[in-house]
Scaffold this motif. Structure first.
Motif, mmCIF file in Angstrom:
data_model
loop_
_atom_site.group_PDB
_atom_site.id
_atom_site.type_symbol
_atom_site.label_atom_id
_atom_site.label_comp_id
_atom_site.label_asym_id
_atom_site.label_seq_id
_atom_site.Cartn_x
_atom_site.Cartn_y
_atom_site.Cartn_z
ATOM 1 N N THR A 270 -6.255 -17.635 10.238
ATOM 2 C CA THR A 270 -6.002 -16.485 9.611
ATOM 3 C C THR A 270 -5.333 -17.038 8.404
ATOM 4 O O THR A 270 -4.975 -16.603 7.284
ATOM 5 C CB THR A 270 -5.585 -15.736 10.338
ATOM 6 N N LEU A 271 -4.320 -18.629 8.792
ATOM 7 C CA LEU A 271 -3.375 -18.780 7.557
ATOM 8 C C LEU A 271 -4.187 -19.453 6.792
ATOM 9 O O LEU A 271 -3.563 -18.711 5.252
ATOM 10 C CB LEU A 271 -2.163 -20.291 8.207
ATOM 11 N N LEU A 272 -4.921 -19.482 6.898
ATOM 12 C CA LEU A 272 -5.631 -20.293 5.615
ATOM 13 C C LEU A 272 -6.682 -19.229 4.442
ATOM 14 O O LEU A 272 -6.271 -19.384 3.318
ATOM 15 C CB LEU A 272 -7.248 -20.840 5.801
ATOM 16 N N ILE A 273 -6.426 -17.812 4.979
ATOM 17 C CA ILE A 273 -6.947 -16.843 4.332
ATOM 18 C C ILE A 273 -5.810 -16.054 3.129
ATOM 19 O O ILE A 273 -5.898 -15.227 2.540
ATOM 20 C CB ILE A 273 -7.800 -15.373 5.099
ATOM 21 N N LEU A 274 -4.807 -15.751 4.489
ATOM 22 C CA LEU A 274 -3.830 -15.293 3.757
ATOM 23 C C LEU A 274 -3.263 -16.218 2.525
ATOM 24 O O LEU A 274 -2.308 -15.834 1.787
ATOM 25 C CB LEU A 274 -2.444 -15.532 5.050
ATOM 26 N N ASP A 275 -3.520 -17.455 2.709
ATOM 27 C CA ASP A 275 -3.363 -18.068 1.683
ATOM 28 C C ASP A 275 -4.335 -17.958 0.589
ATOM 29 O O ASP A 275 -3.950 -19.604 -0.705
ATOM 30 C CB ASP A 275 -3.454 -19.575 2.211
ATOM 31 N N LYS A 277 -7.135 -19.340 0.619
ATOM 32 C CA LYS A 277 -8.746 -20.038 1.267
ATOM 33 C C LYS A 277 -8.905 -19.797 1.827
ATOM 34 O O LYS A 277 -10.061 -19.697 3.479
ATOM 35 C CB LYS A 277 -8.103 -21.966 1.987
ATOM 36 N N HIS A 278 -10.181 -18.801 1.756
ATOM 37 C CA HIS A 278 -10.930 -17.406 2.033
ATOM 38 C C HIS A 278 -11.929 -17.973 2.713
ATOM 39 O O HIS A 278 -12.570 -18.148 4.013
ATOM 40 C CB HIS A 278 -11.395 -16.518 1.311
ATOM 41 N N ALA A 279 -12.783 -18.931 2.343
ATOM 42 C CA ALA A 279 -13.880 -19.883 3.183
ATOM 43 C C ALA A 279 -13.971 -20.585 4.218
ATOM 44 O O ALA A 279 -14.069 -20.741 5.525
ATOM 45 C CB ALA A 279 -14.771 -21.076 1.719
ATOM 46 N N GLY A 280 -12.775 -21.394 3.422
ATOM 47 C CA GLY A 280 -12.313 -22.348 5.359
ATOM 48 C C GLY A 280 -11.404 -21.338 5.672
ATOM 49 O O GLY A 280 -11.997 -21.256 7.284
ATOM 50 N N GLY A 281 -11.155 -20.526 5.433
ATOM 51 C CA GLY A 281 -10.358 -19.746 6.478
ATOM 52 C C GLY A 281 -11.521 -18.902 7.530
ATOM 53 O O GLY A 281 -11.548 -18.672 8.714
ATOM 54 N N LEU A 282 -12.310 -17.993 6.832
ATOM 55 C CA LEU A 282 -13.300 -17.196 7.540
ATOM 56 C C LEU A 282 -14.599 -18.385 8.621
ATOM 57 O O LEU A 282 -14.701 -17.750 9.770
ATOM 58 C CB LEU A 282 -14.530 -16.877 6.826
#
Length: 521
Positions: A270-275, A277-282
């Motif tokens: 969730t943090l990565l997507i908020l930042d 970094k969509h692919a890594g977060g998902l």
């Protein structure tokens, strides 16, 4: 706050409460530290945790054939009065741990304890749990049994641990002996890896599994500063809720439970997507679902967050986010299945926990209550009423999911907040609710702003949920004297967070009665 109380007046009264709490929290000898370390509070919780460890050798989910306590004088801890004494020690330790957690929470609310103090308390309280037998559960033996099945090339989604013989299957709870694994393929790979490393030695296997799952708590702690930055909460409060809580110490680590690994992956994703970094977060959020399927409740909301970072009309942005998200989900989840060498059998196996019937599940409780009323008038079918309640709960959960997802269409932090709501709803409206399920939503919600009153509700719920099971892993929800004690303890713990000496025993906090009615709500 009440309408008649002005903001400046409320702030003055809060300052007065802060002065009172200082006497309870700052115990470092008056040294001018940047963030006072509540040493006595930390020590109090550590004593409680050590007592939990000591009592667990006789009262927890001990081994059927214990190589350490199976013979000799210490074996008396496992039977008769010895076990009763060990159980009392466990409950005493839990009481001290809760007392310390509430004291720490007072300091956090008054801004007298910072993140460093909470992390030190967490480390001190968790350390004794690393060597404890499983507390308030026997689920870890099921994890090991399912890993052993996978290691032998047997599909853990088709049969239960009783398909094999040996010390690991012998220690699985009878309820789960013949039950297929309800966990995702990634966790089957993790369980298989633990058996490869630790072998079939029961004590070593439990400790290795606990250490692996503890990585999830490490990931959650790592993610919290960023989540707090996005969601507007306070880091000490978030750490106090998610890391130092008795739910974490006793259930997630003392258990241990694979929910800890799931929420860690979900929090970082969730943090990565908020930042951005969509692919890594998902990918990480998908891995969380591959540990335990309930993490999938949050994935649709994370797609909205991804879409909110793109340019263009809403539905174009959504399409440009959902297509790669689905592709990435298929690749990552497929890779987890391939690496674990399992198929889609985990889907039908998701219904396995439904064998448990207790009133912690709202739909199940409604079915039980309806049965109780109907049985007064005619010969009612208990199973039919419970099934009807659970079916209704599934419909309500689906409605909540769709509604919250649509309300989250603007993405951003609002989508994460609504994801936390759905995770809580998923726990409460599931056909079966086990106490640690409430940690799913807390992994994200802890980073939101919290009022003192709302935090007091969390304290009460945490105490009640731990006491819903006995130290040996059997449910205690129908032991009505123990339930009554648990409710009283939960109420007292909740009240103690925002009111000093709620029973009026200590003259040290007499002044608290002058300001407690004006505490901000």
């Amino acid at each position: 706050m009440p309408p008649s109380v002005s903001t400046s007046s409320a702030q003055q009264r809060w300052s007065g409460w802060t002065e009172l709490v200082a006497a309870d929290v700052i115990d470092n000898g008056g040294r001018g530290l940047r963030g006072p370390l509540p040493l006595r509070t930390i020590a109090l919780g550590a004593i409680g945790s050590v007592l939990l460890l000591a009592g667990s050798f006789g009262a927890a989910g001990v081994l059927v054939h214990d190589p350490i306590l199976g013979s000799g004088p210490l074996s008396a801890m496992r039977y008769g009065h010895g076990k009763d004494l060990a159980t009392a020690v466990v409950y005493l330790g839990f009481g001290l741990l809760v007392w310390a957690w509430v004291r720490l929470g007072r300091g956090v609310l008054a801004r007298l304890v910072d993140s460093r103090g909470v992390l030190l308390a967490t480390a001190a309280w968790l350390a004794p749990m690393l060597a404890a037998p499983p507390l308030f559960t026997r689920d870890v033996y099921s994890y090991l049994g399912q890993g052993l099945l996978a290691l032998h090339g047997i599909d853990p989604y088709a049969v239960g641990p009783s398909a094999l013989t040996g010390p690991i299957p012998d220690n699985v709870h009878p309820t789960w002996q013949t039950t297929p694994a309800p966990y995702g393929p990634l966790f089957m790979g993790v369980a298989k890896g633990v058996i490869l490393v630790a072998g079939d030695g029961m004590i070593s296997s439990v400790i290795v599994m606990r250490l692996v799952l503890l990585c999830g708590l490490g990931m959650l702690i790592f993610a919290l500063p960023g989540l707090v930055r996005h969601l507007g909460g306070r880091l000490p409060v978030a750490l106090w809720l998610a890391a130092a809580s008795p739910m974490t110490v006793v259930h997630l680590v003392g258990g241990p439970h694979n929910d800890m690994l799931m929420i860690g992956l979900l929090a970082v994703g969730t943090l990565l997507i908020l930042d951005g970094k969509h692919a890594g977060g998902l990918a990480l959020a998908t891995m969380a679902m591959a540990i335990k399927a309930t993490a999938g409740l949050a994935l649709p909301f994370l797609v909205w967050v991804w879409a909110s970072h793109l340019a263009g009309p809403r539905w174009q942005r959504f399409a440009r986010a959902v297509v790669p998200a689905l592709a990435l989900f298929a690749v990552v989840f497929g890779a987890c299945m391939a690496l674990a060498k399992v198929g889609f059998g985990w889907l039908p196996a998701l219904s396995a926990p439904g064998m448990i019937v207790n009133y912690l599940s709202t739909p199940t409780a409604l079915g039980q209550a309806a049965f109780g009323i109907a049985s007064l008038f005619f010969d009612a079918d208990y199973g039919a009423f419970v099934s009807a309640g659970r079916s209704l709960g599934s419909v309500v959960l689906a409605g909540i999911l769709v509604w919250q997802w649509w309300q989250a269409r603007d993405g951003g932090t609002e989508a994460v907040r609504r994801a936390a709501i759905v995770l809580f709803a998923g726990a409460l409206l599931s056909p079966v609710v086990l106490p640690w399920y409430l940690t799913w939503g807390m992994a994200l919600a802890c980073a939101l702003p919290w009022s003192p009153r709302a935090l007091s509700y969390v304290v009460g719920a945490s105490v009640a949920l731990v006491l819903a099971y006995s130290p040996d892993g059997e449910q205690a929800m129908y032991n009505w004297p123990l339930v009554a004690v648990g409710i009283c303890a939960a109420f007292l713990g909740a009240l103690s967070l925002v009111r000093f000496d709620p029973l009026g025993f200590s003259p040290l906090f007499r002044r608290a009665t002058q300001v407690e009615q004006h505490l901000p709500r």
